[in-house]
Design an enzyme around this catalytic site. Structure first.
Site, mmCIF file in Angstrom:
data_model
loop_
_atom_site.group_PDB
_atom_site.id
_atom_site.type_symbol
_atom_site.label_atom_id
_atom_site.label_comp_id
_atom_site.label_asym_id
_atom_site.label_seq_id
_atom_site.Cartn_x
_atom_site.Cartn_y
_atom_site.Cartn_z
ATOM 1 N N CYS A 1 26.673 59.950 38.749
ATOM 2 C CA CYS A 1 27.533 59.171 39.652
ATOM 3 C C CYS A 1 27.352 59.572 41.110
ATOM 4 O O CYS A 1 27.921 58.940 42.000
ATOM 5 C CB CYS A 1 28.985 59.310 39.240
ATOM 6 S SG CYS A 1 29.230 59.015 37.480
ATOM 7 N N HIS B 1 33.536 51.126 40.450
ATOM 8 C CA HIS B 1 32.596 52.247 40.413
ATOM 9 C C HIS B 1 31.266 51.839 39.776
ATOM 10 O O HIS B 1 30.950 52.238 38.656
ATOM 11 C CB HIS B 1 33.250 53.405 39.648
ATOM 12 C CG HIS B 1 32.425 54.641 39.549
ATOM 13 N ND1 HIS B 1 31.491 55.019 40.492
ATOM 14 C CD2 HIS B 1 32.396 55.619 38.589
ATOM 15 C CE1 HIS B 1 30.927 56.167 40.113
ATOM 16 N NE2 HIS B 1 31.452 56.549 38.968
#
Lengths: 388, 131
Positions: A84, A334
């Site tokens: 991420c 996200h």
């Protein structure tokens, strides 16, 4: 040392677009970034691009050249993969290359296509950011890993689910005016507490959504910005990166993120600022507990006090240190590989007065972007300042 | 697994699971007393390359846990299940808690290793059961 200027930023809407390929998403974000910057595509020296799960979600590796094509850039292109924190690490390398004079203009960004995998598929794909042998095969999911940290935090420092709920409520509130956000809807504490459990103590509303989206940022050296008369008042003045052991159980702390602290300290020192100088931050709140660990790691709140910051109104839009004015990962969305670059875009817009929530940070000069990979085995922190 | 269905083993890890099933689980110790889990050629703490297999303490203590309701496809039939990190002294290990209801798992619970299988895939899963 030369500053690095943010010449232009571009984002796609973050959300549910299973039919869109990452090349389509990044093409759109890059068009917006070039239009915002006024920099011609021909001047780009390199593309640094973040992506995490392209092989799993769209059977595509080797994203670099594909994305250069999508952006209409004829330049060497490299993909960065740090879970991420993929585009956070891409931004960091771009900053260092511009500073040392290697390049004058870099297109940096990232994209992720996720919703086409469905919830189970995306959960499986995200899980590979953890240790496959020792964590994933024991049934640990990503929400599960953060739940382990949340429970450890409660046991060590106190706090309860209701404290976390205030973080989700705040970030949804902040996203109300953000037209790129996945969720532009208000929620209440009771919604969070009553939502289905994902991995106790975390429920559905403690978790960021599965998202499709892209972010692109045009960065230039200070010299280039001045020579070409660019309107680029925001600079990236500090960069830092930290690392930790891959598996959560191998870490010294279960309820702290030393990699993010290391990255933050390095970025502050690099920029010549202290945590007390930070006016606001965009932090990696993939789960509500992650925001607590982030603001403590960045030394914006003492360890053990991050848990109550949202509930006490200290991190709300009108609080002393607004956190995630964009809505954060929680409400903005996200799309993993795009997140780090999108945070740079949000901080830039907030500092330059071009963000729907800029009114809350009118006099701000210093903003921070914090991007975490895995259970924070990777972390990058960037300090952005108004330089003109 | 049938012989025709031969999946490649993961060196170090599958041997460790074999050992755990036979109650002779171990950890890797370096000359500076750092503990770690295989497969590993270098101590992650100090870089020492002389690693010795030492007997893992028989029981550990749960340090944190969660009950997962939304699993990956490999654990679809198993959910809800409890996952915990247990401290065995030289190393900490992540495992699924078995032999007790998920709601009864708590921090401080003393557990021992128990290799179990996923109800979904039949694959071996590292587990903990209360002592």
């Amino acid at each position: 040392m030369s500053d690095v200027r943010v010449a232009g930023v571009g984002l796609t809407p973050f959300g549910n677009a299973p039919e869109r390929t990452s090349r389509d998403l990044f093409g759109e974000a890059s068009i917006a970034a070039f239009e915002d910057s006024g920099v011609p595509r021909d001047d780009v020296d390199a593309l640094l691009y973040g992506n995490f799960m392209g092989e799993l979600s769209e059977h595509q590796g080797h994203h670099g050249p594909l994305m250069a094509e999508a952006a209409g850039v004829r330049a060497p292109a490299t993909r960065y993969e740090s879970a991420c924190a993929s585009s956070g690490t891409a931004v960091r390398d771009a900053v260092m290359r511009l500073r040392n004079g290697e390049d004058d203009v870099i297109l940096v960004g990232g994209a992720e296509r996720m919703t086409n995998l469905g919830t189970a598929g995306a959960t499986e794909a995200l899980a590979i950011a953890a240790d496959d042998l020792w964590e994933v095969r024991a049934g640990m999911t990503f929400p599960g890993a953060y739940a382990l940290m949340a429970q450890a935090y409660f046991d060590e420092y106190g706090g309860e689910h209701e404290d976390l709920a205030h973080i989700a409520v705040k970030n949804h509130e902040n996203a109300l005016n953000n037209e790129k956000a996945q969720y532009q809807s208000a929620i209440e504490v009771s919604d969070v507490l009553e939502a289905p459990q994902v991995s106790s103590p975390l429920g559905l509303y403690d978790s960021c959504p599965i998202s499709d989206g892209a972010a692109a940022v045009v960065l230039t050296s200070e010299e280039y910005a001045e020579e070409h008369g660019l309107e680029a008042p925001v600079s990236i003045s500090g960069t830092g990166q930290g690392g930790d052991r891959m598996a959560l159980h191998d870490r010294e702390y279960l309820a702290r993120s030393p990699a993010a602290r290391e990255a933050g300290e390095e970025a502050y020192a690099d920029a010549g600022v202290e945590s007390a100088d930070v006016d606001f931050a965009e932090v990696h709140d993939c789960f509500t507990i992650a925001e607590v660990l982030a603001i403590e790691s960045l030394d914006l709140f003492p360890i053990g006090e991050g848990i109550s910051a949202a509930r006490d109104g200290r991190t709300t839009a009108d609080g002393e240190t607004p956190i995630n004015l964009s809505g954060g990962l929680k409400a903005k969305g996200h799309p993993v590989g795009a997140t780090g670059a999108s945070q740079i875009a949000e901080v830039t817009k907030l500092l330059s007065g071009n963000h729907p929530n800029s009114e809350f940070v009118e006099d701000a000069t210093t903003g921070v972007a914090h991007n975490a990979g895995g259970t924070v085995a990777s972390a990058t922190v960037h300090v952005l300042e108004v330089s003109e | 697994m049938s012989e025709t269905d031969s999946e490649t083993r993961d060196a170090g890890f599958d041997e460790w699971l074999d050992a755990a099933e036979e109650d002779r689980a171990y950890y890797l110790a370096c000359p500076n007393d750092h503990g770690s889990l295989p497969p590993r050629r270098v101590c992650p703490d100090c870089g020492a390359t002389e690693l010795e297999e030492l007997e893992l303490p028989e029981s550990g203590e749960i340090q944190t846990f969660t009950v997962t309701h939304v699993p990956t496809p490999a654990f679809e039939e198993d959910a809800p299940y409890a996952t915990a990190i247990a401290n065995f002294g030289p190393v900490r290990i992540t495992g699924q808690v078995v032999g007790i209801g998920p709601a009864d798992v708590e921090t401080g619970l003393e557990v021992e290793l128990e290799v179990t299988v996923s109800e979904t895939t039949g694959e071996r899963v590292l587990g903990f059961s209360p002592v």
